[in-house]
Design an enzyme around this catalytic site. Structure first.
Site, PDB file in Angstrom:
ATOM      1  CG  LEU A   1      -1.959  -1.042   1.439  1.00 18.01           C
ATOM      2  CD1 LEU A   1      -2.649  -0.860   2.792  1.00 18.01           C
ATOM      3  CD2 LEU A   1      -2.982  -0.996   0.318  1.00 18.01           C
ATOM      4  CG  ASP A   2       0.407   4.424  -2.810  1.00 14.27           C
ATOM      5  OD1 ASP A   2       1.209   3.605  -3.295  1.00 14.27           O
ATOM      6  OD2 ASP A   2      -0.427   5.058  -3.480  1.00 14.27           O
ATOM      7  NE  ARG A   3       5.868   7.867   5.251  1.00 12.70           N
ATOM      8  CZ  ARG A   3       6.911   8.639   5.502  1.00 12.70           C
ATOM      9  NH1 ARG A   3       7.684   9.048   4.499  1.00 12.70           N
ATOM     10  NH2 ARG A   3       7.193   9.025   6.730  1.00 12.70           N
TER      11      ARG A   3
ATOM     12  NE  ARG B   1      -1.956   8.862  -4.630  1.00  5.86           N
ATOM     13  CZ  ARG B   1      -0.741   9.016  -4.113  1.00  5.86           C
ATOM     14  NH1 ARG B   1      -0.066   7.946  -3.678  1.00  5.86           N
ATOM     15  NH2 ARG B   1      -0.199  10.214  -4.042  1.00  5.86           N
TER      16      ARG B   1
END
Length: 320
Positions: free
Chosen positions: A148-150, A250
């Protein structure tokens, strides 16, 4: 002498990859072989070419294969420093411990907090996986099943067995896992479900920042957006990924002119500033649920991660 120094090696040696190590990333394999050695130093010796696979230089993300011969070089205490050692701190460890949603003998599912990377690197001394290895000091195997993205919160799977990791990768590869996200996007959504089929390509800018663009020459990526609640200026969406490309939600949200609220990389800066008045302090993207059936055992797993208090407060502040 530190614990890390006690575990370093004085001479090079070869390790032949066995069946249980097949498919493991080189960097993760080295972490298990050189316990206590900082991850930053492990990446350093790989970049220098001190680590070899089948006598050749190799990248840290290389997937090992049965029969590979891995040369592990000498590691001296002078090569490392105390500041490099993984030390998440008691508060972070407690936070992660409180975020565990599910655990069995082969799998751990975490409601990853926003702001914690899934792994160290790029200036970060640790991420969730390194902190979990500190939290589970006697676990022989802990590996990320996906990423997962930060700034993205929510369901993160960690395999506690190599056999479990293989099964999870198979499910992810074949579409046998239903992963759903919640995303607050700019604007009032019109209509019902919408499928975005737009190939994505990764690119690194001169600044070193990694960006992803819609490009027909890129990798296939399909995202399904379905409205959950439509507010006056924004819409809460259920999002389903048919692929798991970097920054996929995104970039696809931006592509259809509904960028994710709080997205500093792909979002609308002016709108984000306005939404700060509604309590938005970070990316509003949350890995909400996972549903799948484990191959062989037939065990059904259906886990959901509740929204954090800060995201729920944003929704409470919005006018319908």
């Amino acid at each position: 002498m530190s614990d890390a120094c006690k575990k370093t090696t004085s001479h090079a040696y070869l390790v032949e990859i066995k069946t249980e190590q097949d498919g493991q990333r080189l960097d993760n394999f080295l972490i298990t072989q050189l316990k206590g050695v900082p991850k930053s130093h492990i990446y350093r010796i790989v970049r220098k070419g001190d680590v070899r696979v089948n006598k050749g230089r190799i990248k840290p993300d290389y997937r090992l294969q049965v029969g590979d011969a891995v040369r592990i070089p000498p590691v001296r205490c002078s090569d490392t420093s105390e500041k490099d050692l993984v030390n998440p701190g008691a508060r972070v460890l407690q936070r992660l411990s409180n975020s565990i949603l599910y655990e069995d003998e082969g799998l751990l599912i975490l409601n990853k907090p926003s702001g914690i990377a899934v792994h160290g690197g790029s200036g970060l001394s640790y991420g969730a996986i390194e902190a979990l290895r500190v939290l589970y000091p006697n676990a022989p195997f802990l590996e990320l099943a996906h990423r997962l993205d930060r700034d993205t919160s929510g369901c993160l799977m960690i395999a506690k067995k190599r056999s479990t990791l293989r099964r999870l990768h198979e499910l992810l590869r074949t579409g046998g896992m239903n992963k759903r996200y919640l995303a607050l996007v700019k604007g009032r959504w019109q209509g019902g479900s919408r499928t975005v089929n737009a190939a994505l390509r990764k690119n690194t800018l001169q600044s070193g920042e990694r960006m992803v663009f819609v490009d027909e020459q890129g990798k296939e990526a399909i995202t399904i957006f379905q409205p959950h609640t439509v507010y006056a200026e924004a819409s809460l969406m259920h999002v389903t990924l048919m692929h798991g490309r970097t920054h996929q939600i995104r970039v696809h949200a931006k592509h259809i002119n509904h960028p994710v609220v709080g997205d500093e990389k792909y979002g609308d800066d002016d709108f984000n500033r306005r939404m700060q008045g509604q309590g938005v302090k970070r990316l509003f993207l949350h890995a909400h649920s996972l549903a799948f059936q484990m191959p062989e055992t037939g065990q059904k797993i259906n886990i959901s991660a509740p929204l954090s208090a800060d995201l729920q407060q944003v929704l409470d502040n919005l006018a319908v």
